[in-house]
Design a protein around this motif. Structure first.
Motif, mmCIF file in Angstrom:
data_model
loop_
_atom_site.group_PDB
_atom_site.id
_atom_site.type_symbol
_atom_site.label_atom_id
_atom_site.label_comp_id
_atom_site.label_asym_id
_atom_site.label_seq_id
_atom_site.Cartn_x
_atom_site.Cartn_y
_atom_site.Cartn_z
ATOM 1 N N UNK A 165 0.848 -1.202 0.000
ATOM 2 C CA UNK A 165 0.000 0.000 0.000
ATOM 3 C C UNK A 165 0.879 1.247 0.000
ATOM 4 N N UNK A 166 0.744 2.088 -1.034
ATOM 5 C CA UNK A 166 1.611 3.254 -1.205
ATOM 6 C C UNK A 166 0.844 4.569 -1.323
ATOM 7 N N UNK A 167 -0.478 4.540 -1.208
ATOM 8 C CA UNK A 167 -1.278 5.726 -1.519
ATOM 9 C C UNK A 167 -0.838 6.939 -0.708
ATOM 10 N N UNK A 168 -0.577 6.751 0.584
ATOM 11 C CA UNK A 168 -0.232 7.877 1.449
ATOM 12 C C UNK A 168 1.138 8.468 1.146
ATOM 13 N N UNK A 169 1.984 7.713 0.457
ATOM 14 C CA UNK A 169 3.360 8.192 0.258
ATOM 15 C C UNK A 169 3.716 8.403 -1.209
ATOM 16 N N UNK A 170 2.742 8.259 -2.113
ATOM 17 C CA UNK A 170 3.055 8.415 -3.537
ATOM 18 C C UNK A 170 3.550 9.824 -3.858
ATOM 19 N N UNK A 171 2.999 10.846 -3.212
ATOM 20 C CA UNK A 171 3.460 12.204 -3.481
ATOM 21 C C UNK A 171 4.945 12.353 -3.160
ATOM 22 N N UNK A 172 5.394 11.718 -2.097
ATOM 23 C CA UNK A 172 6.811 11.810 -1.733
ATOM 24 C C UNK A 172 7.688 11.011 -2.687
ATOM 25 N N UNK A 173 7.172 9.869 -3.166
ATOM 26 C CA UNK A 173 7.909 9.091 -4.168
ATOM 27 C C UNK A 173 8.143 9.936 -5.417
ATOM 28 N N UNK A 174 7.121 10.707 -5.792
ATOM 29 C CA UNK A 174 7.192 11.510 -7.010
ATOM 30 C C UNK A 174 7.925 12.824 -6.781
ATOM 31 N N UNK A 175 7.522 13.585 -5.756
ATOM 32 C CA UNK A 175 7.982 14.965 -5.606
ATOM 33 C C UNK A 175 9.244 15.109 -4.765
ATOM 34 N N UNK A 176 9.409 14.260 -3.759
ATOM 35 C CA UNK A 176 10.568 14.395 -2.877
ATOM 36 C C UNK A 176 11.720 13.489 -3.312
ATOM 37 N N UNK A 177 11.441 12.184 -3.400
ATOM 38 C CA UNK A 177 12.493 11.264 -3.865
ATOM 39 C C UNK A 177 12.764 11.420 -5.354
ATOM 40 N N UNK A 178 11.752 11.836 -6.111
ATOM 41 C CA UNK A 178 11.864 12.121 -7.543
ATOM 42 C C UNK A 178 12.183 10.879 -8.384
ATOM 43 N N UNK A 236 -6.057 -5.548 -5.540
ATOM 44 C CA UNK A 236 -6.785 -5.344 -4.283
ATOM 45 C C UNK A 236 -6.245 -4.154 -3.489
ATOM 46 N N UNK A 237 -5.255 -3.448 -4.052
ATOM 47 C CA UNK A 237 -4.743 -2.216 -3.422
ATOM 48 C C UNK A 237 -5.135 -1.035 -4.308
ATOM 49 N N UNK A 238 -4.419 -0.858 -5.408
ATOM 50 C CA UNK A 238 -4.777 0.124 -6.433
ATOM 51 C C UNK A 238 -4.522 -0.530 -7.789
ATOM 52 N N UNK A 239 -5.555 -0.912 -8.529
ATOM 53 C CA UNK A 239 -5.338 -1.500 -9.857
ATOM 54 C C UNK A 239 -4.528 -0.553 -10.734
#
Length: 340
Positions: free
Chosen positions: A240-253, A263-266
């Motif tokens: 489950x990554x929904x809460x941290x996807x913004x950081x994966x994209x914007x912070x970690x880049x 069953x998480x996010x298709x």
């Protein structure tokens, strides 16, 4: 069904990682399995063959399946863990080696700076067409900390002795930064993958705040090491990554994200939510591939290619990998969608 026949061209997967439209439908996979490799590339080399010959064999198999890259590690970097029982499931606490400062100091830490990366240079003559390497690691930062500390043990250590926990994360993280910094310099390396599982079906393994403190800073440095050498960086992380996807994209880049479960996010929803900001890679759920008829697999794969063809930034593949329990015919049904 049979494999896709085409000359590898790294520019296709590179365009995907740049969130662009590739010149042809493009495939992405973390790894397959030996049964599949043997079916498309013949018997593997002898165990004592040089490392570059084993890597050349994998490159032949990946090319035969239609990929523009081959997955490989840069050297024999390894974090020693305790003996694991060979069972279908294992305890995440059965092999802990570090539990206090004394065992931290005595642990045989590997040194990425003294590793032999020569396989990355020696394999160059064997890479077919314009193929390059996707450089993966021996697990990731959190995975290896859990391996050498134990999951329950780590959770308690984060409260009982946070300084020790932080020291372990910093030691493991710095080794990975050295590894990717060195290996990304090789011309045969086209992009890097940091493969580090962070969650399960309903939440992350550690709280998002703890991941932000102990894990994410090292992944940011890994991405920076790749980008410094002009190479894109992909994150393979399950759960489950929904809460941290913004950081994966914007912070970690990170340039691309792999591993999706229905069953998480298709993957269709993931592309709708984050496509265009980060490359969406693979995504056809492994359970879906196992249980579905070939026609249903082809239909879903073709649909993914259709809905992503205008905006780009997508490569077709499984949600995780192709283990041996996925029949070859179902794997080929998925990949056949790029030419049907």
């Amino acid at each position: 069904m049979s494999q896709v026949h085409r000359e590898p061209d790294f520019n296709n997967i590179l365009k995907v990682l740049k969130k662009e439209v590739p010149s042809r439908p493009t495939l992405f996979e973390f790894f397959m399995n030996q049964n599949l490799y043997s079916a498309v590339a013949g018997d593997p080399p002898a165990p004592d063959a040089p490392e570059e010959i084993h890597l050349a064999y994998l490159a032949k198999a990946y090319a035969a399946c239609g990929y523009d890259y081959v997955n490989a590690q840069g050297c024999k970097l390894d974090f020693h863990a305790g003996t694991k029982e060979r069972k279908d499931t294992v305890s995440l606490n059965a092999h802990a080696l570090i539990y206090d400062w004394e065992t931290f100091e005595s642990y045989p830490w590997p040194d990425a700076k003294t590793c032999d990366y020569s396989r990355l240079e020696k394999v160059a003559p064997y890479l077919p067409g314009n193929m390059k390497i996707m450089l993966s690691g021996p697990g990731g930062v959190l995975e290896n900390v859990i391996d050498i500390v134990g999951y329950d043990n780590l959770c308690m250590m984060l409260y009982d002795d946070p300084e020790l926990a932080e020291a372990i994360f910093n030691k493991v993280g710095s080794i990975f930064v050295d590894y990717y910094s060195i290996a990304a310099q090789y011309d045969t390396v086209g992009f890097i993958m940091s493969n580090d599982d962070w969650g399960f079906n309903t939440q992350t393994l550690l709280s998002p705040d703890m991941l932000r403190k102990y894990v994410f800073p090292w992944h940011k440095k890994i991405v920076e090491a790749a980008h410094k050498n002009g190479k894109p960086a992909v994150l393979h992380s399950c759960g489950y990554m929904v809460e941290i996807m913004e950081e994966i994209i914007e912070d970690m880049k990170y340039d691309g994200k792999h591993s999706y479960e229905d069953n998480i996010v298709p993957v269709e929803e993931a592309y709708q939510r984050w496509g265009g900001r980060i490359a969406i890679l693979g995504g056809l759920d492994v359970d879906f591939l196992i249980r579905s008829e070939n026609e249903k697999i082809i239909k879903r794969a073709k649909n993914m290619l259709e809905i992503t063809k205008e905006k780009g930034g997508y490569a077709l593949g499984s949600g995780n990998s192709i283990p041996e329990y996925i029949p070859n015919e179902k794997y080929f049904a998925m990949t056949s969608a790029i030419v049907l």
